[in-house]
Structure formats: C-alpha cells, structure tokens
Design an enzyme around this catalytic site. Structure first.
Site, PDB file in Angstrom:
ATOM      1  N   TYR A 189       0.827  -1.198   0.000  1.00 23.03           N
ATOM      2  CA  TYR A 189       0.000   0.000   0.000  1.00 23.03           C
ATOM      3  C   TYR A 189       0.867   1.256   0.000  1.00 23.03           C
ATOM      4  CZ  TYR A 189       0.839   1.052   4.971  1.00 23.03           C
ATOM      5  OH  TYR A 189       1.415   1.381   6.172  1.00 23.03           O
ATOM      6  N   CYS A 190       0.242   2.394  -0.328  1.00 22.29           N
ATOM      7  CA  CYS A 190       0.908   3.695  -0.282  1.00 22.29           C
ATOM      8  C   CYS A 190      -0.090   4.705   0.286  1.00 22.29           C
ATOM      9  CB  CYS A 190       1.417   4.100  -1.661  1.00 22.29           C
ATOM     10  SG  CYS A 190       0.119   4.300  -2.903  1.00 22.29           S
ATOM     11  N   ARG A 191      -0.124   5.907  -0.242  1.00 23.83           N
ATOM     12  CA  ARG A 191      -1.090   6.896   0.239  1.00 23.83           C
ATOM     13  C   ARG A 191      -2.415   6.776  -0.507  1.00 23.83           C
ATOM     14  NH1 ARG A 191      -3.630  11.420  -0.611  1.00 23.83           N
ATOM     15  NH2 ARG A 191      -2.778  11.818  -2.658  1.00 23.83           N
TER      16      ARG A 191
END
Length: 138
Positions: free
Chosen positions: A101-103
């Site tokens: 995941y990231c932002r």
C-alpha cells in the site's frame, strides 16, 4: 503440379517451425516468459485477508516521513523510489504473500509491478492508506 505441392508443403513446414502455425506450445512458451501478475484488492478485502492469513508482509511504499506520520501496524517501510532491479533486503522470500500500500494507490501499483518484474509471485496491491478503515500506528 508436383512442384506446387512440394512448394506448399515446404512453406507449411517453415511456418510451423517458426511458430506461425497457431499451436498451443508457442502460447505456453510465451506465458512462461512473462512474469506473474499482481492482484489488486480493496482495503476491506486486505483487512479480511490479514485476519485469515499468517506469515505475510505488509509493505508500505511511501516515504519514511509519511510512514512516521502514521502506518498500518507491523508494516515494513520500503519507499517505492528505492525499489529498482535489486530485490529489497526486507523481502527475502519471493513467494511470500506481500500486501502493498501507499497513500492513494499510485505508488503501490508501481511498486507491485516492479516486484513482480523481479520475480515475486504473491504480490497483492490494496491501494492507499486513505481508504484504510483499520488502526494506524504513529
């Protein structure tokens, strides 16, 4: 007439040898050459997977600053920008389930693609922390 039959037969043999005959073996060979794909799931599906599975890695591919501001519990931080052609030392087992995941989802998609290209076979992208409904560690 004999010459036409022989010429046609020879042309068919050449085409078959070059893989232009449409046989299944060339499709199977092409599939072997392409890396495995990663899966994309929702954050809700990722949470359910984390409750059900064991032995996985949660991979946060944001910057160290973003990670420090809040991340999913037990997530490992390997910024997307640092992922290139060399497998990250934090990700030793290429067959291990890795949840990325990231932002917002753009960097996780990019990182997932790069990991698959390096030979990782069990990559799951669940987008961005902005869609995460679970706890966040600060």
């Amino acid at each position: 007439m004999k010459r036409t039959i022989i010429t046609t037969f020879m042309a068919a043999l050449v085409l078959a040898a070059l893989g232009c005959g449409g046989g299944n073996s060339s499709a199977a060979e092409q599939a072997k050459e392409q890396p495995a794909a990663y899966r994309h799931i929702s954050s809700e599906e990722a949470q359910a997977l984390m409750e059900k599975e064991t032995g996985y890695i949660i991979l946060d591919v944001r910057t160290p600053k973003e990670y420090a501001e809040g991340h999913i519990k037990d997530a490992v931080n390997v910024p997307n920008e640092s992922i290139s052609d060399t497998p990250p030392q934090e990700l030793k087992d290429k067959s291990q389930l890795i949840l990325v995941y990231c932002r917002s989802g753009a960097r996780s998609k990019d990182a997932a693609q790069k990991l698959v290209h390096m030979g990782y076979t069990n990559i799951v992208d669940f987008g961005g922390i902005i869609d995460w409904h679970g706890d966040v560690v600060k």
